[in-house]
Design a protein around this motif. Structure first.
Motif: not given
Length: 171
Positions: A18-19, A21-31, A62-63
């Motif tokens: 996700a990082r 690909q700069l896909d922040i919504p997916s990154l938040l789900l992965a977190l 991310i913040l």
């Protein structure tokens, strides 16, 4: 234990992808998933923020996204990383305020659930005084108007029955 490790590796891999690909919504789900599987926080940080040259920007991004979400756990990660990466104080203050708001909402939700549960229990006991007390508590907690209306109707029925039971005894 192997399943835990596999789940943690999959969650970390999802963060990395996700990082990248700069896909922040997916990154938040992965977190969120990393938190659920208890992945090593330092590994999560490394995967989420990337190489040193990208860390400040990723922490700020991310913040910004985490402040808009509803996950206290993800916001905790974001706030911690933003602090270590020297993201602006204004952004951190806003994130901390959002976190407090989310936490307050969770506490309020628990209070409503507890009051609704007490209301249901009092309903089943068929004791007008207990039901009246539970209704008062439910009103204060913010239980839905529909549930309160039903409980008040039940209270009237119970009170009428109690009055009818007492009236013949006096005669």
């Amino acid at each position: 234990d192997t399943l835990d490790t596999q789940a943690q590796q999959q969650a970390l891999r999802a963060v990395r992808m996700a990082r990248q690909q700069l896909d922040i919504p997916s990154l938040l789900l992965a977190l969120k998933r990393c938190d659920e599987v208890a992945a090593n926080p330092e590994f999560v940080r490394e995967e989420a923020l990337g190489p040193p040259a990208q860390r400040h920007g990723m922490a700020a991004c991310i913040l910004a996204f985490a402040k808009q979400g509803s996950s206290v756990e993800v916001l905790d990660y974001a706030i911690e990383w933003a602090r270590t990466e020297s993201v602006s104080t204004d952004e951190l203050v806003a994130a901390c305020q959002r976190r407090a708001s989310l936490e307050d909402g969770e506490e309020r939700h628990e209070t409503v659930a507890e009051a609704a549960s007490a209301l249901a229990a009092a309903w089943n006991v068929a004791n007008p005084q207990a039901l009246a007390s539970a209704i008062d508590r439910a009103k204060g907690a913010g239980v839905s108007a529909q549930m309160l209306a039903l409980a008040e109707k039940r209270l009237r029925t119970l009170s009428e029955r109690a009055s009818a039971d007492v009236a013949p005894a006096r005669a």
